[in-house]
Design a protein around this motif. Sequence first.
Motif, mmCIF file in Angstrom:
data_model
loop_
_atom_site.group_PDB
_atom_site.id
_atom_site.type_symbol
_atom_site.label_atom_id
_atom_site.label_comp_id
_atom_site.label_asym_id
_atom_site.label_seq_id
_atom_site.Cartn_x
_atom_site.Cartn_y
_atom_site.Cartn_z
ATOM 1 N N ARG A 76 -36.068 -11.674 -17.634
ATOM 2 C CA ARG A 76 -35.612 -10.264 -17.693
ATOM 3 C C ARG A 76 -35.279 -9.471 -16.496
ATOM 4 N NH1 ARG A 76 -33.910 -6.189 -21.021
ATOM 5 N NH2 ARG A 76 -34.937 -4.209 -20.755
ATOM 6 N N LEU A 77 -35.902 -9.854 -15.358
ATOM 7 C CA LEU A 77 -35.609 -9.300 -14.213
ATOM 8 C C LEU A 77 -34.087 -9.625 -13.511
ATOM 9 C CD1 LEU A 77 -38.876 -9.773 -11.984
ATOM 10 C CD2 LEU A 77 -37.786 -7.768 -12.497
ATOM 11 N N ASN A 78 -33.760 -11.002 -14.038
ATOM 12 C CA ASN A 78 -32.330 -11.249 -13.551
ATOM 13 C C ASN A 78 -31.451 -10.423 -14.688
ATOM 14 O OD1 ASN A 78 -33.104 -13.066 -11.512
ATOM 15 N ND2 ASN A 78 -33.455 -14.937 -13.020
ATOM 16 N N TYR A 79 -31.807 -10.530 -15.771
ATOM 17 C CA TYR A 79 -31.061 -9.566 -16.663
ATOM 18 C C TYR A 79 -30.642 -8.195 -16.146
ATOM 19 C CZ TYR A 79 -29.345 -6.971 -20.769
ATOM 20 O OH TYR A 79 -28.638 -6.137 -21.672
ATOM 21 N N LEU A 80 -31.825 -7.636 -15.819
ATOM 22 C CA LEU A 80 -31.507 -6.151 -15.502
ATOM 23 C C LEU A 80 -30.853 -6.092 -14.163
ATOM 24 C CD1 LEU A 80 -35.379 -4.825 -16.186
ATOM 25 C CD2 LEU A 80 -33.259 -4.316 -17.361
ATOM 26 N N SER A 81 -30.796 -7.038 -13.216
ATOM 27 C CA SER A 81 -30.228 -7.027 -11.893
ATOM 28 C C SER A 81 -28.852 -7.253 -12.205
ATOM 29 C CB SER A 81 -30.863 -8.031 -11.179
ATOM 30 O OG SER A 81 -31.893 -7.818 -10.500
ATOM 31 N N ARG A 82 -28.480 -7.890 -13.112
ATOM 32 C CA ARG A 82 -27.106 -8.140 -13.416
ATOM 33 C C ARG A 82 -26.431 -6.730 -14.372
ATOM 34 N NH1 ARG A 82 -28.914 -12.917 -15.252
ATOM 35 N NH2 ARG A 82 -28.449 -12.375 -17.469
ATOM 36 N N LEU A 83 -27.421 -6.182 -15.160
ATOM 37 C CA LEU A 83 -26.826 -5.284 -15.902
ATOM 38 C C LEU A 83 -26.291 -4.046 -15.001
ATOM 39 C CD1 LEU A 83 -26.585 -3.944 -18.795
ATOM 40 C CD2 LEU A 83 -29.096 -3.307 -18.300
ATOM 41 N N HIS A 84 -27.229 -3.788 -14.021
ATOM 42 C CA HIS A 84 -27.135 -2.557 -13.158
ATOM 43 C C HIS A 84 -26.518 -2.905 -11.872
ATOM 44 C CE1 HIS A 84 -29.618 -0.293 -15.922
ATOM 45 N NE2 HIS A 84 -30.576 -1.045 -16.020
ATOM 46 N N GLY A 85 -26.103 -4.136 -11.663
ATOM 47 C CA GLY A 85 -25.536 -4.352 -10.308
ATOM 48 C C GLY A 85 -26.304 -4.346 -9.245
ATOM 49 N N LEU A 86 -27.499 -4.775 -9.120
ATOM 50 C CA LEU A 86 -28.694 -4.775 -8.156
ATOM 51 C C LEU A 86 -28.340 -5.608 -7.304
ATOM 52 C CD1 LEU A 86 -31.556 -3.416 -10.307
ATOM 53 C CD2 LEU A 86 -29.588 -1.905 -9.305
ATOM 54 N N GLU A 87 -28.487 -5.610 -6.102
ATOM 55 C CA GLU A 87 -28.397 -6.480 -5.067
ATOM 56 C C GLU A 87 -29.442 -6.560 -4.056
ATOM 57 O OE1 GLU A 87 -28.008 -9.642 -3.254
ATOM 58 O OE2 GLU A 87 -26.299 -9.341 -4.386
ATOM 59 N N SER A 88 -30.463 -7.336 -4.362
ATOM 60 C CA SER A 88 -31.658 -7.378 -3.596
ATOM 61 C C SER A 88 -31.802 -8.240 -2.472
ATOM 62 C CB SER A 88 -32.976 -7.749 -4.439
ATOM 63 O OG SER A 88 -32.734 -9.131 -5.166
ATOM 64 N N THR A 89 -30.650 -8.978 -2.066
ATOM 65 C CA THR A 89 -30.655 -9.917 -0.800
ATOM 66 C C THR A 89 -30.393 -9.133 0.311
ATOM 67 O OG1 THR A 89 -29.633 -11.635 -2.280
ATOM 68 C CG2 THR A 89 -29.560 -11.938 0.219
ATOM 69 N N PRO A 90 -31.237 -9.228 1.442
ATOM 70 C CA PRO A 90 -30.986 -8.575 2.570
ATOM 71 C C PRO A 90 -29.711 -8.984 3.399
ATOM 72 C CG PRO A 90 -33.172 -9.564 2.714
ATOM 73 C CD PRO A 90 -32.385 -10.128 1.431
ATOM 74 N N PRO A 91 -28.832 -8.187 3.708
ATOM 75 C CA PRO A 91 -27.382 -8.357 4.327
ATOM 76 C C PRO A 91 -27.642 -9.045 5.687
ATOM 77 C CG PRO A 91 -27.795 -6.093 4.763
ATOM 78 C CD PRO A 91 -28.952 -6.386 3.750
ATOM 79 N N VAL A 92 -26.457 -9.745 6.163
ATOM 80 C CA VAL A 92 -26.534 -10.271 7.746
ATOM 81 C C VAL A 92 -25.862 -8.757 8.335
ATOM 82 C CG1 VAL A 92 -25.623 -11.880 9.164
ATOM 83 C CG2 VAL A 92 -26.418 -12.529 6.997
ATOM 84 N N SER A 93 -26.877 -8.278 9.122
ATOM 85 C CA SER A 93 -26.273 -7.063 9.746
ATOM 86 C C SER A 93 -27.194 -6.954 11.122
ATOM 87 C CB SER A 93 -26.546 -5.854 8.964
ATOM 88 O OG SER A 93 -26.212 -4.608 9.481
ATOM 89 N N ASP A 94 -26.150 -6.359 12.058
ATOM 90 C CA ASP A 94 -26.934 -5.812 13.494
ATOM 91 C C ASP A 94 -27.451 -4.671 13.429
ATOM 92 O OD1 ASP A 94 -25.619 -8.153 14.738
ATOM 93 O OD2 ASP A 94 -23.886 -7.185 15.137
ATOM 94 N N PHE A 95 -27.738 -3.957 12.280
ATOM 95 C CA PHE A 95 -28.109 -2.435 12.148
ATOM 96 C C PHE A 95 -29.414 -2.771 11.512
ATOM 97 C CE2 PHE A 95 -23.569 -1.867 11.061
ATOM 98 C CZ PHE A 95 -23.241 -1.673 12.476
ATOM 99 N N ILE A 96 -30.057 -3.643 11.332
ATOM 100 C CA ILE A 96 -31.699 -3.959 10.926
ATOM 101 C C ILE A 96 -32.371 -4.361 11.859
ATOM 102 C CG2 ILE A 96 -33.084 -5.717 9.412
ATOM 103 C CD1 ILE A 96 -30.668 -6.476 7.731
ATOM 104 N N HIS A 97 -33.339 -3.530 12.130
ATOM 105 C CA HIS A 97 -34.287 -3.436 13.309
ATOM 106 C C HIS A 97 -35.650 -3.443 12.461
ATOM 107 C CE1 HIS A 97 -31.555 -1.743 15.800
ATOM 108 N NE2 HIS A 97 -31.153 -0.923 15.133
ATOM 109 N N ARG A 98 -36.608 -4.421 13.203
ATOM 110 C CA ARG A 98 -37.975 -4.963 12.725
ATOM 111 C C ARG A 98 -38.894 -3.771 13.531
ATOM 112 N NH1 ARG A 98 -38.239 -7.997 7.800
ATOM 113 N NH2 ARG A 98 -35.923 -8.792 7.864
ATOM 114 N N VAL A 99 -39.933 -3.220 12.993
ATOM 115 C CA VAL A 99 -40.891 -2.325 13.794
ATOM 116 C C VAL A 99 -42.195 -2.860 12.883
ATOM 117 C CG1 VAL A 99 -39.348 -0.437 14.132
ATOM 118 C CG2 VAL A 99 -40.546 -0.305 12.233
ATOM 119 N N SER A 100 -43.254 -2.431 13.924
ATOM 120 C CA SER A 100 -44.564 -3.005 13.330
ATOM 121 C C SER A 100 -45.191 -1.846 12.384
ATOM 122 C CB SER A 100 -45.480 -2.874 14.453
ATOM 123 O OG SER A 100 -45.563 -1.615 15.344
ATOM 124 N N SER A 101 -44.656 -0.528 12.501
ATOM 125 C CA SER A 101 -45.186 0.693 11.601
ATOM 126 C C SER A 101 -44.208 1.692 11.706
ATOM 127 C CB SER A 101 -46.632 0.929 12.147
ATOM 128 O OG SER A 101 -46.912 2.254 11.441
#
Length: 254
Positions: A76-101
Amino acid sequence: MNNSLLMLGTDKSTTWIVYNDLVSRFGPFPILIEDGVSKRNLIKLRMKRIGVMPVVSQLAFVALIRPVLRLMSAKRLNYLSRLHGLESTPPVSDFIHRVSSVNGDECRVLLQKYRPEVVVVNGTRIIGKKTLGSVKTTFINTHQGITPRYRGAHGAYWALAENRRTECGVTVHLVDAGIDTGNIITQVPIEPGPEDNFITYPLLQTAAALEHVANAVKAVWKKQVKSHPITDDGLVWYHPGFFQYIRGALRGVW
């Protein structure tokens, strides 16, 4: 890079769905991913708020029931993702920063570096006044529930459990230092089908909110955002307890 927009989130699928959708609309922009709150600290805090036994029952639900629901819901999750065009994979990007909080100095330093006009929030801990006041910007949150009645977690499930289907949905709102108490920009209902359950409701809510989040961002840029305050404090909800969920399931609320 679009410096007028920034996102605060956690490393989970709904955050990346919202981020990827906004990137497709507005181009690449920075995102700050915070580390999750430790489960031990979260459990301790919740026990102080609602008591030991309710939390033990919630932990039983998380350990024994939720994994089964997730397994049952994979297709069902796969179907809904395809139906609504949802992309949950993190992109490869220099704009992603990790912070503790989101409430830490490193987060505030990055906010001050980028100075965005709009910050979109998804799934973080409660953002404190110090962070909210560190930049002159508008913070917008996607809350998976209709406020004020369904503040906290799993608003769609609890609305169905209380037989309030008209209040099963998602809220886009301004962020203040409270728990989902900011002024409401818009609220969108969802209509889960018989094949949906506790696991799939958040995906339905996220899909329903995407266009409205984008519209809210554009409204802030145009200085045309409209909102209204919540009418009362409502309730703060958590995971259902083990037997709470069983009783709901017997009534057809999965």
